[in-house]
Write a protein that holds these residues in place. Structure first.
Motif, PDB file in Angstrom:
ATOM      1  N   SER A   1      -4.958  22.396 -10.694  1.00 50.77           N
ATOM      2  CA  SER A   1      -5.426  21.863  -9.400  1.00 50.77           C
ATOM      3  C   SER A   1      -4.453  20.205  -9.254  1.00 50.77           C
ATOM      4  CB  SER A   1      -5.748  22.368  -8.030  1.00 50.77           C
ATOM      5  OG  SER A   1      -6.839  23.394  -8.584  1.00 50.77           O
TER       6      SER A   1
ATOM      7  N   PHE B   1     -15.305  25.576 -12.486  1.00 54.68           N
ATOM      8  CA  PHE B   1     -15.586  24.641 -11.340  1.00 54.68           C
ATOM      9  C   PHE B   1     -14.304  23.634 -12.706  1.00 54.68           C
ATOM     10  CE2 PHE B   1     -19.275  26.383 -10.137  1.00 54.68           C
ATOM     11  CZ  PHE B   1     -18.802  27.112  -9.084  1.00 54.68           C
TER      12      PHE B   1
ATOM     13  N   LEU C   1      -8.982  18.191   0.308  1.00 55.51           N
ATOM     14  CA  LEU C   1      -9.308  17.715  -1.600  1.00 55.51           C
ATOM     15  C   LEU C   1     -10.676  17.275  -0.886  1.00 55.51           C
ATOM     16  CD1 LEU C   1      -5.871  16.850  -2.548  1.00 55.51           C
ATOM     17  CD2 LEU C   1      -7.113  18.720  -2.916  1.00 55.51           C
TER      18      LEU C   1
ATOM     19  N   THR D   1     -10.587  24.663 -13.004  1.00 55.69           N
ATOM     20  CA  THR D   1      -9.918  24.786 -11.016  1.00 55.69           C
ATOM     21  C   THR D   1      -9.278  23.713 -11.041  1.00 55.69           C
ATOM     22  OG1 THR D   1     -11.069  26.328 -11.089  1.00 55.69           O
ATOM     23  CG2 THR D   1      -9.574  26.108  -9.354  1.00 55.69           C
ATOM     24  N   ILE D   2     -10.192  22.481 -10.797  1.00 57.47           N
ATOM     25  CA  ILE D   2      -9.485  20.770 -10.678  1.00 57.47           C
ATOM     26  C   ILE D   2      -8.634  20.543 -11.355  1.00 57.47           C
ATOM     27  CG2 ILE D   2     -10.955  18.475 -10.720  1.00 57.47           C
ATOM     28  CD1 ILE D   2     -13.473  19.893  -9.771  1.00 57.47           C
TER      29      ILE D   2
ATOM     30  N   LEU E   1     -14.024  19.089  -3.026  1.00 55.14           N
ATOM     31  CA  LEU E   1     -14.757  18.438  -4.523  1.00 55.14           C
ATOM     32  C   LEU E   1     -16.088  17.961  -4.595  1.00 55.14           C
ATOM     33  CD1 LEU E   1     -13.300  18.153  -6.736  1.00 55.14           C
ATOM     34  CD2 LEU E   1     -12.579  15.072  -5.779  1.00 55.14           C
TER      35      LEU E   1
ATOM     36  N   LYS F   1     -20.511  25.518  -4.149  1.00 57.57           N
ATOM     37  CA  LYS F   1     -19.463  25.273  -4.471  1.00 57.57           C
ATOM     38  C   LYS F   1     -18.414  26.469  -5.000  1.00 57.57           C
ATOM     39  CE  LYS F   1     -23.062  23.504  -8.329  1.00 57.57           C
ATOM     40  NZ  LYS F   1     -22.397  21.985  -8.594  1.00 57.57           N
TER      41      LYS F   1
ATOM     42  N   MET G   1     -14.270  24.818  -4.106  1.00 54.85           N
ATOM     43  CA  MET G   1     -13.317  25.265  -5.081  1.00 54.85           C
ATOM     44  C   MET G   1     -12.272  26.023  -4.377  1.00 54.85           C
ATOM     45  SD  MET G   1     -13.311  27.745  -8.711  1.00 54.85           S
ATOM     46  CE  MET G   1     -13.326  29.335  -7.923  1.00 54.85           C
TER      47      MET G   1
ATOM     48  N   MET H   1     -18.144  20.765  -4.749  1.00 55.24           N
ATOM     49  CA  MET H   1     -18.047  21.422  -6.107  1.00 55.24           C
ATOM     50  C   MET H   1     -18.951  20.725  -6.574  1.00 55.24           C
ATOM     51  SD  MET H   1     -14.130  22.366  -6.165  1.00 55.24           S
ATOM     52  CE  MET H   1     -14.252  22.747  -7.952  1.00 55.24           C
TER      53      MET H   1
ATOM     54  N   PHE I   1     -10.807  23.288  -2.219  1.00 57.91           N
ATOM     55  CA  PHE I   1      -9.475  22.620  -2.929  1.00 57.91           C
ATOM     56  C   PHE I   1      -7.996  23.007  -3.693  1.00 57.91           C
ATOM     57  CE2 PHE I   1      -8.718  20.368  -6.838  1.00 57.91           C
ATOM     58  CZ  PHE I   1      -9.331  18.745  -5.984  1.00 57.91           C
ATOM     59  N   GLN I   2      -8.350  24.167  -4.128  1.00 54.11           N
ATOM     60  CA  GLN I   2      -7.287  24.967  -4.142  1.00 54.11           C
ATOM     61  C   GLN I   2      -6.181  25.158  -2.469  1.00 54.11           C
ATOM     62  OE1 GLN I   2      -8.844  28.617  -6.421  1.00 54.11           O
ATOM     63  NE2 GLN I   2      -7.421  28.103  -7.674  1.00 54.11           N
TER      64      GLN I   2
ATOM     65  N   TYR J   1       2.410  25.914 -14.880  1.00 55.47           N
ATOM     66  CA  TYR J   1       0.966  26.303 -13.763  1.00 55.47           C
ATOM     67  C   TYR J   1       0.724  27.935 -14.178  1.00 55.47           C
ATOM     68  CZ  TYR J   1      -2.076  26.916  -9.818  1.00 55.47           C
ATOM     69  OH  TYR J   1      -3.059  27.512  -9.346  1.00 55.47           O
TER      70      TYR J   1
END
Lengths: 503, 146
Positions: free
Chosen positions: A174, A167, B26, A170-171, B30, B42, B46, B33, B49-50, A137
């Motif tokens: 993750s 974007f 999450l 990263t999704i 999302l 956005k 993100m 974004m 989310f992380q 990762y």
């Protein structure tokens, strides 16, 4: 020394990434040789390592002497040994071919550019060589972050394209990390070999299934598998040529390698292919990827953008072929991984050379290109024939494997999509070749005022671009002639245990 | 019958509240974004989310009635018998130190790109930027086609 080769592959470009920045402060001209030296060290280490693997099976390298599963171990077998050589080779060829273009385009940012270049290669090599899912990762993000930066250093529109890629990427990363977390909850381990020993018997756990699906979706985003491909065409076509021709051949292939490694080493093929009811769905998605890629590629009026959509098609080939789940399909997918990296490098280098001279890659401006840039166009045609799948070139053989895999699996939708896409590829490339070869050249007023370089002054790209380009075209043909050696060295040892019936 | 179902539901929600919290985070990330048009919003999405995933890893490390994984009196530590069950799992925490670094780096790259975009288009609203891009393209086609 020979026992440290696995570390050397990663360390050489990593240290040189720092060195190249320092060299950039002293003298811009030192950047290129520093980067080249580091990548050549990496390449020769990869070749030597592959020789060791062929002599004595899988090599295990314990990072800092810690034993797995506590420490991070590097595992090198035939498959990733081959891919390490491939990455190093593509990186070296691209570095040499784009020297002048990079020096002209990046000017003061040359040091940072080469540093990012080397870090990107470090990340990809690390992804391929590591045996630890979390380490993977981190390296994935090293490769991605440097990729975002390389793309964002391009022309006017590259920044917004790069931010969209950030974007999506990263999704993807993750989700992969979340999947790894689930797997860790189920097993308490992150080491691939350890997991392979722990997982049998746990396949029915909901956690394990979800972890696999999360990793898969994350990696599908990263490799731009339809319908998660939206970031790719903008990012690759707006990047500067030297970055595009590095990132385009490698990123999607390395992500496919990660999926392959997860399936064959960690989760085992019978879990991924038959216990989860997703194989059919994924092959049909691949069919959709191929068809959608064809339609979208045909609509493009710019060369680089068209090539970017062709990558979407190729990803469809590889993912679909892999999930056919028979020996021919998997061999085809892995062979295509090698072939497509070289073919994509070749077409993107040619497109870069054209862009370098024309300052435009609009299909409408390519008239008379064969007379002006004969060597570049020759290489382009060779790679185009290979992407179409014409016999002496390497693209034919992987397509042949994929086709026979589709027939063996009885998946005629995939077979039909493969044949259809080959026909569309003929259309796509012959349109370019027709304009460049047959259409009369425009003289005078067309180019005036539009900011493009005068058509009359276009000449062949510089020799240090053309020679690597022709060498790449040579490799495309050579890989066709030595296809059995390739399969025998790199692919068969890796997949033979799972398909005892052979091809 | 109904009682047991209710209990099951309660167990699903209350006993596993950490996962619900993380799932909600999450989704917030999302949503930001996808639905927000401001680029910085956005980017914040993100990061949420992380961060949700970092919290997830940290929360799976906890154990019932366990303490922080530092063995007291380290010099004589080996004299006592140590039960792993008394200590939280330190590994996910360590992994997340690295993941935090990664997310900071991602944030940095994203913000740097946003600054670059702002310098060129003088706005961070995505629809306005796309409008400007479309106009640029039309102008380019007009000048290229004449």
């Amino acid at each position: 020394m020979s026992s440290q080769l696995a570390a050397l592959i990663i360390i050489a470009p990593l240290l040189a990434a720092v060195g190249v920045n320092v060299a950039g402060w002293i003298n811009k001209r030192l950047c290129f040789p520093t980067a080249l030296a580091a990548l050549l060290v990496s390449l020769s280490a990869a070749v030597l390592l592959m020789r060791q693997v062929m002599a004595a099976d899988t090599r295990i390298y314990r990072m800092a002497g810690w034993d797995p599963p506590w420490g991070i171990a590097f595992y090198v077998d035939a498959l990733n040994g081959g891919i390490l050589i491939l990455i190093a080779l593509v990186a070296v060829i691209n570095l040499m071919a784009t020297r002048q273009d990079a020096a002209g385009f990046f000017e003061k940012r040359l040091g940072p550019f080469y540093a990012l270049y080397l870090l990107f290669v470090t990340g990809l090599m690390g992804i391929v060589i590591t045996g630890d899912l979390f380490n993977l990762y981190v390296l994935l993000e090293i490769a991605s972050l440097t990729g975002y930066a390389l793309i964002g250093m391009g022309g006017a529109r590259s920044r917004i394209s790069s931010l969209h890629y950030v974007f999506m990427g990263t999704i993807g990363a993750s989700l992969y990390l979340l999947g790894v977390g689930y797997l860790y909850m189920a097993t308490g381990s992150l080491n691939m070999m350890d997991l392979a020993a722990l997982l049998p018997g746990l396949e029915n756990m909901f956690l394990v299934k979800v972890s696999f699906l999360l990793c898969l979706v994350g990696l599908f985003i990263k490799m731009a598998f339809f319908p998660l491909h939206a970031w790719l065409p903008n990012a690759y076509s707006h990047a500067a040529s030297p970055s595009a021709s590095l990132i385009a051949p490698l990123t999607t292939k390395v992500m496919l390698y990660v999926v392959v490694r997860l399936v064959i080493t960690v989760y085992r093929p019978d879990f991924a292919f038959s216990q989860l009811p997703i194989a059919d769905l994924i092959v049909w998605l691949a069919v959709a990827a191929i068809i959608a890629g064809c339609i979208l590629a045909y609509k493009q009026t710019r060369l680089k953008r068209m090539l970017a959509y062709i990558i979407v098609i190729e990803v469809g080939y590889m993912v679909g072929g892999f999930w056919l789940a028979n020996a021919a399909g998997v061999t085809g997918a892995l062979l295509h991984l090698f072939n497509d990296a070289v073919m994509t490098l070749c077409v993107f280098l040619a497109a870069g050379a054209i862009f370098y001279r024309y300052q435009s890659d609009s299909l409408l401006h390519l008239q008379g290109l064969f007379q002006k840039m004969p060597a570049t166009m020759t290489a382009f045609v060779v790679a185009a024939l290979s992407i179409i799948g014409v016999p002496p070139t390497c693209g034919f053989f992987s397509k042949w494997y994929l086709l026979s895999g589709g027939m063996a699996a009885g998946h005629y939708g995939f077979v039909a999509a493969l044949i259809l896409s080959s026909l569309v590829n003929v259309l796509l490339f012959f349109r370019v070749i027709e304009i460049a070869y047959f259409e009369p050249e425009d003289h005078g007023s067309d180019f005036e005022g539009s900011g493009h370089v005068q058509a009359a002054v276009i000449r062949e790209a510089p020799a240090d671009t053309v020679l690597p380009l022709l060498a790449t075209a040579g490799i495309v043909i050579a890989m066709g002639f030595f296809v059995h050696t390739l399969v025998g060295w790199f692919i068969e040892p890796a997949i033979a245990p799972f398909f005892p019936g052979g091809l | 019958m109904e009682d047991s179902q209710l209990l099951h539901l309660l167990e699903l929600v209350i006993a596993k509240y950490n996962y619900w919290g993380i799932a909600i985070l999450l989704m917030i990330g999302l949503y930001a974004m996808i639905a927000k048009s401001n680029l910085v919003k956005k980017i914040i999405g993100m990061n949420i989310f992380q961060t949700a995933i970092i919290l997830f890893f940290v929360s799976i490390a906890t154990k019932w009635e366990a303490t922080i994984p530092i063995i007291k009196h380290a010099h004589g530590g080996h004299a006592h018998s140590i039960h792993a069950a008394d200590y939280m799992n330190p590994l996910p925490h360590v992994l997340m130190l690295t993941a935090i670094v990664v997310s900071v780096a991602t944030l940095g790259v994203a913000l740097a790109l946003a600054v670059g975009i702002y310098q060129r288009y003088e706005t961070l609203e995505e629809d306005e930027i796309l409008g400007q891009l479309k106009q640029e393209q039309i102008q380019a086609e007009e000048s290229g086609g004449k």
